[in-house]
Design an enzyme around this catalytic site. Structure first.
Site, PDB file in Angstrom:
ATOM      1  N   HIS A  14      56.819  19.618  19.299  1.00  0.00           N
ATOM      2  CA  HIS A  14      55.719  19.647  18.321  1.00  0.00           C
ATOM      3  C   HIS A  14      54.376  19.357  18.997  1.00  0.00           C
ATOM      4  CE1 HIS A  14      58.154  20.227  14.834  1.00  0.00           C
ATOM      5  NE2 HIS A  14      58.756  19.049  14.888  1.00  0.00           N
ATOM      6  N   HIS A  23      62.471  16.762  20.711  1.00  0.00           N
ATOM      7  CA  HIS A  23      62.026  17.398  19.467  1.00  0.00           C
ATOM      8  C   HIS A  23      60.520  17.206  19.266  1.00  0.00           C
ATOM      9  CE1 HIS A  23      62.676  18.604  15.172  1.00  0.00           C
ATOM     10  NE2 HIS A  23      61.581  17.868  15.013  1.00  0.00           N
ATOM     11  N   GLU A  24      60.079  15.962  19.412  1.00  0.00           N
ATOM     12  CA  GLU A  24      58.665  15.656  19.168  1.00  0.00           C
ATOM     13  C   GLU A  24      57.764  16.174  20.285  1.00  0.00           C
ATOM     14  OE1 GLU A  24      57.624  14.667  16.362  1.00  0.00           O
ATOM     15  OE2 GLU A  24      59.648  14.355  15.575  1.00  0.00           O
TER      16      GLU A  24
END
Length: 506
Positions: free
Chosen positions: A162, A158-159
């Site tokens: 980003h 997920h990160e």
């Protein structure tokens, strides 16, 4: 419930960490060196929260963010569309879930749920994780390794989304980190806020939507691995020949000298063929829902094996005709032309072995020998099940079918060579299922327009990109966003509260 020693260990560990941190920071002689050590290694400690941040991976993130710019532009543009759709879809999904939960609360008591089902009750800040699982309450202790590993991997992916998207949009990347909140692991990226505020709303959307997009991709990839696992493991394991026993619980009714053992291959439950684990579960479900099957026994055999016995009714209305001390005999009911309620206490194995399954006497009239369809007279929900696992003698199981399902673990993969592990396919299957569930949940929940989640920033950027011409005043757009975030937060909080009630109030 969560075991008391686990709670004591977790709370005691955190108290010890926080106490040591407080003492070191309050010590005149050790405070400076301790704070320098924390700063050097990027560590920070607060109550029930341990955080580590580093710049070691910055070069790798920059390499990813500058790799094939056109492809990344297309990749994160698709992710932006997915994130916007997921934001609206998550609201619909949570609304529907809330209505179903309220209906269940008003109409009946909470239903028992499978131990591996995910239910919304725990929220972990920073990573935006909010999942329907409470370890030790509705999650088996034996599954905790899968659970926390899947959470950590889902959070890292997920990160990474980003971080790579931010570099692609020329936003400065400060570092990557991992944290532990109570017992839940997670990840985060540190971006330069000023750069985020200077880029356009569409660019912001690509960054904010990248996390849920990567979680969705991870879930799809895990599903593909799970779906293709028979082909991937084909050189080492074959499938479609039965369900391989990988574990039998100590308290399982399948334990015993004539029970199931690790390495046995189950091929039939009654007259239901078993080619894989799905068939095993399906057969047990059918056996549980349908009435008990009977067995064809010739009139001569019935007369030879039966012996006089006292007949009495149990509290649930069923009939017993055998001694309570008998471990081999079972009361069977049958009918003839004169009487439809006859009972005989018979040795179960002699009756069932080499007998075909029947429902009525008509099923046994295909043979020339006069026969009767004798049916075990058991308590409600109890079944007599013949489990075939050649070359061993059939196991005869008496009890609730679900007890057999919950206490015996099986695999659809049979090793081609003896040195191959029977647990490896199960480990891969289980881990893929957790990744699908947890990464999917992370994508859905993070997309909710709620304070402190990705959905907050997705919503704000979306409103800036779409309503700037309709609502000129920025304060009015912020007010609209605030009201939507308030409603989304209330919706998520209601789901969390009711989900917790459903998990614990049983």
């Amino acid at each position: 419930m969560i075991p008391v020693p686990v709670v004591v260990t977790v709370l005691g560990g955190w108290c010890a960490v926080y106490l040591a941190d407080t003492l070191l920071k309050s010590s005149n002689s050790l405070k400076a060196s301790y704070e320098d050590w924390l700063l050097t290694y990027g560590l920070s400690v607060s109550p029930f929260h341990l955080r580590w941040q580093t710049a070691l991976f910055n070069r790798q993130f920059y390499n990813w963010g500058r790799w094939k710019p056109k492809f990344l532009y297309l990749w994160f543009s698709v992710g932006m569309v997915f994130g916007i759709v997921a934001m609206f879809g998550s609201v619909i999904l949570l609304g529907k879930t809330l209505l179903q939960t309220l209906t269940q609360m008003l109409t009946e008591a909470p239903k028992a749920q499978n131990d591996r089902m995910l239910q919304v009750v725990v929220s972990v800040p920073s990573s935006g994780l909010c999942l329907r699982t409470v370890p030790g309450v509705n999650l088996p202790i034996s599954q905790l390794t899968y659970f926390f590993s899947a959470i950590l991997i889902s959070g890292v992916i997920h990160e990474v989304g980003h971080g790579v998207a931010a570099i692609r949009e020329q936003v400065r990347f400060n570092g990557f980190g991992i944290f532990i909140f109570i017992v839940y692991p997670g990840a985060f990226v540190d971006l330069f806020t000023t750069h985020l505020q200077l880029i356009s709303p569409v660019q912001q959307l690509r960054i904010f939507c990248a996390g849920v997009w990567h979680n969705f991709v991870l879930g799809v990839a895990s599903f593909m691995v799970l779906f293709l696992l028979p082909a991937i493991l084909f050189p080492f394991y074959y499938t479609g020949v039965g369900a391989l026993v990988t574990e039998v619980a100590e308290d399982s009714p399948a334990n015993g000298p004539r029970g199931l053992f690790v390495g046995d291959l189950v091929t039939n439950l009654q007259d239901c063929p078993v080619y894989n684990v799905e068939d095993w579960n399906s057969c047990l479900g059918d056996i549980s829902e349908k009435s008990q099957v009977g067995y064809c026994v010739s009139a001569a055999t019935l007369q030879q094996l039966s012996f006089p016995a006292r007949v009495y009714r149990r509290l649930d209305g069923t009939v017993e005709c055998c001694s309570n001390n008998s471990l081999t005999d079972i009361c069977f009911s049958y009918s003839n032309k004169l009487d439809s309620h006859l009972y005989a206490c018979l040795p179960a194995r002699k009756v069932i072995e080499a007998s075909k399954v029947c429902r009525t006497n008509m099923d046994c009239h295909k043979d020339l020998v006069p026969s009767f369809c004798v049916t075990p007279s058991l308590e409600n929900q109890t079944r007599l099940i013949r489990v075939k696992h050649p070359p061993h003698i059939d196991m005869l199981y008496v009890g609730h079918p679900m007890h057999l399902q919950y206490t015996v673990s099986l695999s659809s993969f049979v090793p081609r060579q003896n040195f191959l592990s029977i647990d490896l396919p199960v480990v891969i299957e289980t881990f893929c299922k957790y990744l699908i569930s947890l990464s999917g949940a992370l994508a859905v929940i993070n997309a909710v327009p709620c304070f402190a989640l990705d959905g907050q920033w997705i919503l704000n950027s979306f409103l800036e990109a779409t309503l700037s011409s309709l609502i000129v005043e920025k304060q009015n757009r912020e007010l609209v966003g605030f009201l939507i975030l308030l409603a989304g937060s209330a919706l998520l909080a209601a789901n969390v509260a009711l989900g917790l009630w459903l998990v614990t109030a049983r």
